[in-house]
Design a protein around this motif. Structure first.
Motif, PDB file in Angstrom:
ATOM      1  N   LEU A 125       5.547   9.840  -6.854  1.00 22.44           N
ATOM      2  CA  LEU A 125       6.710  10.166  -7.682  1.00 22.44           C
ATOM      3  C   LEU A 125       6.305  10.450  -9.125  1.00 22.44           C
ATOM      4  CD1 LEU A 125       9.251   7.528  -6.293  1.00 22.44           C
ATOM      5  CD2 LEU A 125       9.242   9.996  -5.871  1.00 22.44           C
ATOM      6  N   VAL A 126       5.413   9.610  -9.655  1.00 21.01           N
ATOM      7  CA  VAL A 126       4.974   9.782 -11.040  1.00 21.01           C
ATOM      8  C   VAL A 126       4.153  11.056 -11.202  1.00 21.01           C
ATOM      9  CG1 VAL A 126       3.499   8.789 -12.852  1.00 21.01           C
ATOM     10  CG2 VAL A 126       5.068   7.319 -11.578  1.00 21.01           C
ATOM     11  N   SER A 127       3.302  11.338 -10.215  1.00 15.87           N
ATOM     12  CA  SER A 127       2.432  12.516 -10.303  1.00 15.87           C
ATOM     13  C   SER A 127       3.121  13.788  -9.812  1.00 15.87           C
ATOM     14  CB  SER A 127       1.152  12.289  -9.493  1.00 15.87           C
ATOM     15  OG  SER A 127       1.447  12.175  -8.120  1.00 15.87           O
ATOM     16  N   ARG A 128       4.368  13.659  -9.374  1.00  9.39           N
ATOM     17  CA  ARG A 128       5.152  14.800  -8.892  1.00  9.39           C
ATOM     18  C   ARG A 128       4.426  15.568  -7.781  1.00  9.39           C
ATOM     19  NH1 ARG A 128       7.584  17.113 -14.615  1.00  9.39           N
ATOM     20  NH2 ARG A 128       8.615  15.185 -15.198  1.00  9.39           N
ATOM     21  N   GLY A 129       4.050  14.835  -6.750  1.00 10.07           N
ATOM     22  CA  GLY A 129       3.441  15.474  -5.588  1.00 10.07           C
ATOM     23  C   GLY A 129       1.934  15.438  -5.564  1.00 10.07           C
ATOM     24  N   GLY A 130       1.316  14.698  -6.494  1.00  5.77           N
ATOM     25  CA  GLY A 130      -0.144  14.606  -6.504  1.00  5.77           C
ATOM     26  C   GLY A 130      -0.679  13.882  -5.278  1.00  5.77           C
ATOM     27  N   ILE A 131       0.163  13.049  -4.682  1.00  2.00           N
ATOM     28  CA  ILE A 131      -0.169  12.342  -3.443  1.00  2.00           C
ATOM     29  C   ILE A 131       0.826  12.815  -2.389  1.00  2.00           C
ATOM     30  CG2 ILE A 131      -0.211  10.084  -2.308  1.00  2.00           C
ATOM     31  CD1 ILE A 131      -2.447  10.256  -4.205  1.00  2.00           C
ATOM     32  N   GLY A 132       0.332  13.157  -1.210  1.00  3.20           N
ATOM     33  CA  GLY A 132       1.211  13.651  -0.153  1.00  3.20           C
ATOM     34  C   GLY A 132       1.825  12.529   0.662  1.00  3.20           C
ATOM     35  N   GLY A 133       2.850  12.882   1.433  1.00  8.26           N
ATOM     36  CA  GLY A 133       3.516  11.906   2.282  1.00  8.26           C
ATOM     37  C   GLY A 133       2.595  11.312   3.327  1.00  8.26           C
ATOM     38  N   GLY A 134       1.659  12.122   3.836  1.00  9.71           N
ATOM     39  CA  GLY A 134       0.707  11.612   4.817  1.00  9.71           C
ATOM     40  C   GLY A 134      -0.178  10.530   4.233  1.00  9.71           C
ATOM     41  N   ASP A 135      -0.590  10.694   2.962  1.00 14.58           N
ATOM     42  CA  ASP A 135      -1.413   9.683   2.297  1.00 14.58           C
ATOM     43  C   ASP A 135      -0.639   8.372   2.137  1.00 14.58           C
ATOM     44  OD1 ASP A 135      -3.664  11.368   1.931  1.00 14.58           O
ATOM     45  OD2 ASP A 135      -2.724  12.265   0.178  1.00 14.58           O
ATOM     46  N   ILE A 136       0.633   8.491   1.792  1.00 11.32           N
ATOM     47  CA  ILE A 136       1.470   7.291   1.626  1.00 11.32           C
ATOM     48  C   ILE A 136       1.553   6.525   2.940  1.00 11.32           C
ATOM     49  CG2 ILE A 136       3.804   6.478   1.126  1.00 11.32           C
ATOM     50  CD1 ILE A 136       4.088   9.073  -0.637  1.00 11.32           C
ATOM     51  N   LYS A 137       1.837   7.244   4.019  1.00 12.32           N
ATOM     52  CA  LYS A 137       1.957   6.594   5.330  1.00 12.32           C
ATOM     53  C   LYS A 137       0.602   6.079   5.829  1.00 12.32           C
ATOM     54  CE  LYS A 137       4.603  10.197   6.390  1.00 12.32           C
ATOM     55  NZ  LYS A 137       5.406  11.203   7.087  1.00 12.32           N
ATOM     56  N   LEU A 138      -0.464   6.788   5.488  1.00 13.95           N
ATOM     57  CA  LEU A 138      -1.802   6.309   5.859  1.00 13.95           C
ATOM     58  C   LEU A 138      -2.098   4.983   5.184  1.00 13.95           C
ATOM     59  CD1 LEU A 138      -4.591   6.600   7.174  1.00 13.95           C
ATOM     60  CD2 LEU A 138      -5.275   8.009   5.212  1.00 13.95           C
ATOM     61  N   MET A 139      -1.750   4.853   3.896  1.00 17.50           N
ATOM     62  CA  MET A 139      -2.013   3.603   3.191  1.00 17.50           C
ATOM     63  C   MET A 139      -1.206   2.453   3.792  1.00 17.50           C
ATOM     64  SD  MET A 139      -4.322   4.637   1.358  1.00 17.50           S
ATOM     65  CE  MET A 139      -4.674   3.026   0.701  1.00 17.50           C
ATOM     66  N   ALA A 140       0.038   2.726   4.179  1.00 17.67           N
ATOM     67  CA  ALA A 140       0.839   1.685   4.831  1.00 17.67           C
ATOM     68  C   ALA A 140       0.203   1.274   6.155  1.00 17.67           C
ATOM     69  CB  ALA A 140       2.267   2.194   5.046  1.00 17.67           C
ATOM     70  N   THR A 141      -0.259   2.255   6.908  1.00 25.65           N
ATOM     71  CA  THR A 141      -0.908   1.968   8.198  1.00 25.65           C
ATOM     72  C   THR A 141      -2.192   1.172   8.003  1.00 25.65           C
ATOM     73  OG1 THR A 141       0.033   3.974   9.164  1.00 25.65           O
ATOM     74  CG2 THR A 141      -1.861   3.017  10.281  1.00 25.65           C
ATOM     75  N   LEU A 142      -2.976   1.557   7.008  1.00 24.14           N
ATOM     76  CA  LEU A 142      -4.220   0.822   6.743  1.00 24.14           C
ATOM     77  C   LEU A 142      -3.936  -0.607   6.300  1.00 24.14           C
ATOM     78  CD1 LEU A 142      -6.434   3.550   5.006  1.00 24.14           C
ATOM     79  CD2 LEU A 142      -6.537   2.715   7.369  1.00 24.14           C
ATOM     80  N   GLY A 192       0.817  -1.215   0.000  1.00 17.90           N
ATOM     81  CA  GLY A 192       0.000   0.000   0.000  1.00 17.90           C
ATOM     82  C   GLY A 192       0.845   1.258   0.000  1.00 17.90           C
ATOM     83  N   GLY A 193       1.815   1.306   0.913  1.00 15.30           N
ATOM     84  CA  GLY A 193       2.694   2.469   0.976  1.00 15.30           C
ATOM     85  C   GLY A 193       3.559   2.593  -0.260  1.00 15.30           C
ATOM     86  N   GLY A 194       4.072   1.459  -0.755  1.00 16.72           N
ATOM     87  CA  GLY A 194       4.950   1.476  -1.926  1.00 16.72           C
ATOM     88  C   GLY A 194       4.246   1.932  -3.189  1.00 16.72           C
ATOM     89  N   ILE A 195       3.048   1.431  -3.407  1.00 18.66           N
ATOM     90  CA  ILE A 195       2.290   1.828  -4.607  1.00 18.66           C
ATOM     91  C   ILE A 195       1.960   3.308  -4.561  1.00 18.66           C
ATOM     92  CG2 ILE A 195       0.063   1.553  -5.782  1.00 18.66           C
ATOM     93  CD1 ILE A 195       0.288  -1.472  -5.061  1.00 18.66           C
ATOM     94  N   PHE A 196       1.567   3.793  -3.390  1.00 19.90           N
ATOM     95  CA  PHE A 196       1.237   5.222  -3.296  1.00 19.90           C
ATOM     96  C   PHE A 196       2.483   6.105  -3.358  1.00 19.90           C
ATOM     97  CE2 PHE A 196      -2.964   3.947  -2.803  1.00 19.90           C
ATOM     98  CZ  PHE A 196      -3.781   5.070  -2.860  1.00 19.90           C
TER      99      PHE A 196
END
Length: 199
Positions: free
Chosen positions: A125-142, A116-120
């Motif tokens: 990276l691909v969207s150049r900031g379209g997803i924030g760091g908090g979202d990435i960590k949230l997906m890993a936590t979920l 989850g965290g890796g995909i986000f």
């Protein structure tokens, strides 16, 4: 019902105070630091409704902890487009403890978190900031809380729900296509739904 009502009232107050404390920290990455009060005017009703709905739906303490953190994450991301590490860390630890308590395979939960965290992270990276760091960590936590299959359901539900709201806001003239849109609340709300209906 009375227990859910009391818990939601007490934890809404405590959670709101915790959010205020985090906002006051000098390093708080707030998007709207001059609009804290105005953007927080609906916080307590939102927290109270989310917590009551969650606590009314579940009996297990560990799921109550998830409801609490997901409600707070929803509030801070709506208000300031930020998901605090100080919320995600205890939420992640609670997810590990819950999985261990239930006898679920921890390896599978850690794999779901990494995926989850890796995909986000890749999307960010691909969207150049379209997803924030908090979202990435949230997906890993979920991933720790839900496992891979349910996490995928959360992502699909949140993307559909968030996408509908984003289009509605653009059509209403409230947002432009280039404006930032907080998706964290939709991931949090979808996760809360799946956690509360899985029991």
């Amino acid at each position: 019902m009375l227990t859910a009502l009391i818990l939601s009232a007490v934890l809404t107050e405590l959670g709101s105070r915790w959010i205020d404390f985090l906002y006051r920290m000098p390093t708080a990455p707030l998007t709207f630091p001059d609009e804290i009060s105005s953007r927080a005017r609906f916080r307590k009703p939102l927290l109270a409704v989310l917590m009551f709905a969650g606590f009314f739906s579940v009996q297990e303490i560990y799921l109550g902890a998830a409801v609490f953190f997901l409600a707070l994450i929803t509030a801070t991301d709506f208000e300031q487009y930020v998901i605090f590490d100080r919320m995600l860390l205890p939420f992640a630890l609670a997810g590990i403890l819950a999985a261990a308590y239930l006898g679920l395979p921890l390896g599978e939960r850690f794999l779901a978190a990494a995926l989850g965290g890796g995909i986000f992270l890749l999307i960010a990276l691909v969207s150049r900031g379209g997803i924030g760091g908090g979202d990435i960590k949230l997906m890993a936590t979920l991933g720790l809380w839900l496992g891979a299959e349910t996490l995928l359901n959360v992502v699909i539900a949140a993307c559909i729900g968030g996408g509908i709201v984003a289009v509605a806001l653009i059509l209403a003239g409230k947002k432009n296509r280039t404006d930032y849109f907080a998706y964290g609340p939709y991931f949090a709300l979808a996760a809360m739904y799946f956690l509360c209906t899985a029991v």
